[in-house]
Design an enzyme around this catalytic site. Structure first.
Site, short mmCIF file in Angstrom:
data_model
loop_
_atom_site.label_atom_id
_atom_site.label_comp_id
_atom_site.label_asym_id
_atom_site.label_seq_id
_atom_site.Cartn_x
_atom_site.Cartn_y
_atom_site.Cartn_z
N LYS A 185 -4.59 -9.32 -53.81
CA LYS A 185 -5.42 -8.30 -54.45
C LYS A 185 -6.14 -9.07 -55.65
CE LYS A 185 -3.25 -4.47 -52.06
NZ LYS A 185 -2.67 -2.81 -51.67
N ARG B 114 6.09 -7.44 -44.53
CA ARG B 114 6.03 -6.77 -44.45
C ARG B 114 7.70 -6.08 -45.59
NH1 ARG B 114 1.77 -2.35 -44.71
NH2 ARG B 114 3.44 -0.72 -45.43
N THR C 217 5.31 -0.26 -51.48
CA THR C 217 3.77 0.30 -51.75
C THR C 217 3.80 0.24 -53.65
OG1 THR C 217 3.73 1.20 -49.76
CG2 THR C 217 2.00 1.98 -51.70
N HIS D 233 -2.29 -7.50 -49.81
CA HIS D 233 -1.33 -6.28 -48.66
C HIS D 233 -1.13 -7.19 -47.65
CE1 HIS D 233 -3.41 -3.34 -45.33
NE2 HIS D 233 -3.50 -5.14 -44.82
#
Ligand code: CDP
Ligand code: MG
Length: 139
Positions: A9, A85, A91, A115
């Site tokens: 990001k 993940r 998150t 992400h």
């Protein structure tokens, strides 16, 4: 080998964390199958995060995701989607397990460094925005 999609990001690119994040990914056993840098348009960011349209954090997320360059990658590993993940972490960087990418490089819930796709359908959807294909032709 399964494939998944990872995005670095804007805050992590501008902080100079691209190399560190790629090292984490390679150390965790992911092979880079394709890589590109892109500043997302509003339309691309809206497609990328279509599942979050209407949520209270959606507009600030659009502002953030279009604020500067991002790096998109197709990664290969056994059970790549779940493995990535786990490598990325929760998150909220404050909740992410020690050693995960978000624990190391995340700043806030929004500016959480990376992400990672969460299903084969999303790998295809997200890779299409970056590579214009499902990635099977890339690299
Ligand atoms: O990225 P992940 O799948 O872990 O989380 P998500 O719940 O699908 O949210 C997508 C992205 O929206 C997060 O990675 C954050 O960058 C952002 N977000 C936010 O800005 N504010 C929140 N309260 C929750 C998520
Ligand atoms: Mg998600």
């Amino acid at each position: 080998m399964d494939r998944t999609f990872l995005l670095i990001k804007p805050s992590a690119v501008s902080a100079g964390n691209v190399g560190g994040i790629i090292s984490c990914l390679e150390d965790a056993g992911f092979a880079i199958a394709a890589l590109t840098m892109k500043t997302m348009s509003r339309e691309e960011a809206a497609r990328f995060y279509d599942v979050h349209a209407g949520k209270e954090f959606y507009e600030p997320l659009m502002d953030y995701m279009t604020s500067g360059p991002t790096v998109g990658m197709l990664l290969e590993a056994e059970d790549a989607i779940a493995a990535l993940r786990r490598t990325v972490g929760a998150t909220d960087p404050a909740q992410a397990a020690e050693g995960t990418i978000r624990a190391r490089y995340g700043r806030t819930v929004r500016q959480n460094a990376v992400h990672a796709s969460d299903s084969p359908e999303r790998v295809e959807h997200e890779a299409d925005i970056y590579f214009g294909t499902d990635g099977t032709e890339a690299a």
